[in-house]
Write a protein that holds these residues in place. Structure first.
Motif, short mmCIF file in Angstrom:
data_model
loop_
_atom_site.label_atom_id
_atom_site.label_comp_id
_atom_site.label_asym_id
_atom_site.label_seq_id
_atom_site.Cartn_x
_atom_site.Cartn_y
_atom_site.Cartn_z
N LYS A 48 0.56 -1.11 -0.05
CA LYS A 48 0.01 -0.12 0.00
C LYS A 48 1.03 1.22 0.08
O LYS A 48 0.68 2.41 0.77
N GLY A 49 1.90 1.54 -0.94
CA GLY A 49 2.88 2.32 -0.90
C GLY A 49 4.01 2.68 0.19
O GLY A 49 4.49 3.58 0.38
N THR A 50 3.75 1.69 1.31
CA THR A 50 4.79 1.83 2.25
C THR A 50 5.49 0.65 2.39
O THR A 50 5.58 -0.51 2.04
N LYS A 51 7.16 0.94 2.32
CA LYS A 51 7.94 0.07 2.39
C LYS A 51 8.08 -0.49 4.02
O LYS A 51 8.17 0.04 5.20
N LEU A 52 8.01 -1.88 3.95
CA LEU A 52 7.90 -2.78 5.18
C LEU A 52 9.15 -3.55 5.31
O LEU A 52 9.12 -4.59 4.23
N ALA A 53 9.69 -3.87 6.60
CA ALA A 53 10.59 -4.76 6.74
C ALA A 53 9.96 -5.95 7.50
O ALA A 53 9.19 -5.46 8.44
N ILE A 54 9.87 -7.24 7.06
CA ILE A 54 9.06 -8.41 7.89
C ILE A 54 10.31 -9.48 7.99
O ILE A 54 10.97 -9.93 7.07
N THR A 55 10.09 -10.21 9.21
CA THR A 55 11.00 -11.12 9.27
C THR A 55 10.69 -12.37 8.57
O THR A 55 9.39 -12.44 8.16
N ARG A 56 11.49 -13.37 8.50
CA ARG A 56 11.18 -14.62 8.14
C ARG A 56 9.81 -15.41 8.64
O ARG A 56 9.13 -16.02 8.16
N GLU A 57 10.00 -15.18 10.12
CA GLU A 57 8.92 -15.84 10.98
C GLU A 57 7.65 -15.26 10.54
O GLU A 57 6.86 -16.23 10.33
N MET A 58 7.51 -13.83 10.75
CA MET A 58 6.29 -13.47 10.11
C MET A 58 5.90 -13.62 8.76
O MET A 58 4.86 -13.92 8.37
N ALA A 59 6.75 -13.65 7.82
CA ALA A 59 6.38 -13.80 6.41
C ALA A 59 5.97 -15.21 6.22
O ALA A 59 5.08 -15.28 5.42
N SER A 60 6.34 -15.96 6.88
CA SER A 60 5.88 -17.57 6.57
C SER A 60 4.34 -17.70 7.25
O SER A 60 3.73 -18.59 6.74
N LYS A 61 3.85 -16.42 7.83
CA LYS A 61 2.55 -16.66 8.35
C LYS A 61 1.44 -16.08 7.30
O LYS A 61 0.13 -16.20 7.37
N VAL A 62 2.18 -15.51 6.05
CA VAL A 62 1.28 -14.82 5.16
C VAL A 62 1.23 -15.73 3.86
O VAL A 62 2.27 -16.02 3.16
N ARG A 63 0.10 -16.32 3.44
CA ARG A 63 0.07 -16.97 2.20
C ARG A 63 -0.61 -15.95 1.06
O ARG A 63 -1.53 -15.25 1.27
N THR A 64 0.28 -16.44 0.00
CA THR A 64 0.04 -15.70 -1.29
C THR A 64 -0.17 -16.19 -2.38
O THR A 64 0.11 -17.50 -2.69
N ASP A 65 -0.76 -15.39 -3.59
CA ASP A 65 -0.57 -16.10 -4.89
C ASP A 65 0.01 -14.87 -5.57
O ASP A 65 -0.09 -13.55 -5.38
N LYS A 66 0.59 -15.25 -6.65
CA LYS A 66 1.10 -14.34 -7.77
C LYS A 66 0.10 -13.41 -8.54
O LYS A 66 -1.00 -14.12 -8.85
N LEU A 67 0.47 -12.34 -8.82
CA LEU A 67 -0.42 -11.58 -9.75
C LEU A 67 -0.03 -11.48 -11.02
O LEU A 67 1.34 -11.32 -10.91
N ASN A 68 -0.66 -11.43 -12.00
CA ASN A 68 -0.05 -11.50 -13.19
C ASN A 68 0.21 -10.07 -13.80
O ASN A 68 1.00 -9.97 -14.79
N SER A 69 -0.30 -9.10 -13.21
CA SER A 69 0.04 -7.77 -13.76
C SER A 69 0.41 -6.85 -12.59
O SER A 69 0.56 -7.18 -11.49
N LYS A 70 1.24 -5.87 -12.75
CA LYS A 70 1.83 -4.87 -11.94
C LYS A 70 0.63 -4.13 -11.31
O LYS A 70 -0.17 -3.93 -12.00
N PHE A 71 0.78 -3.75 -10.06
CA PHE A 71 -0.12 -2.58 -9.54
C PHE A 71 0.39 -1.46 -9.20
O PHE A 71 1.53 -1.12 -9.17
#
Length: 77
Positions: free
Chosen positions: A54-77
């Motif tokens: 959302k326009g903000t740069k965030l640092a996230i640890t591997r532990e926290m990132a592992s809690k977030v499930r994602t899918d790839k987007l085909n286009s840029k936002f």
């Protein structure tokens, strides 16, 4: 669907699920990690990541990132 930790620099992803304890889900939600939100991986090093959410740069640890499930987007936002 895959954990955010699998994302690579330049990937545009959409958050599908946020896991973990209620405290972790609230913390991530407060940062903007909510289902349906788009993000871009800026860099990744050993699972620790810098992302644009959302326009903000965030640092996230591997532990926290592992809690977030994602899918790839085909286009840029």
């Amino acid at each position: 669907m895959f954990p955010l930790t699998f994302g690579e620099a330049g990937d545009n992803l959409m958050i599908q699920q946020v896991g973990g304890s209620e405290e972790v889900k609230k913390h991530l939600g407060d940062l903007g990690f909510v289902p349906g939100a788009s993000l871009r991986v800026i860099s990744s090093h050993n699972g620790d990541m810098i992302i644009d959410l959302k326009g903000t740069k965030l640092a996230i640890t591997r532990e926290m990132a592992s809690k977030v499930r994602t899918d790839k987007l085909n286009s840029k936002f």
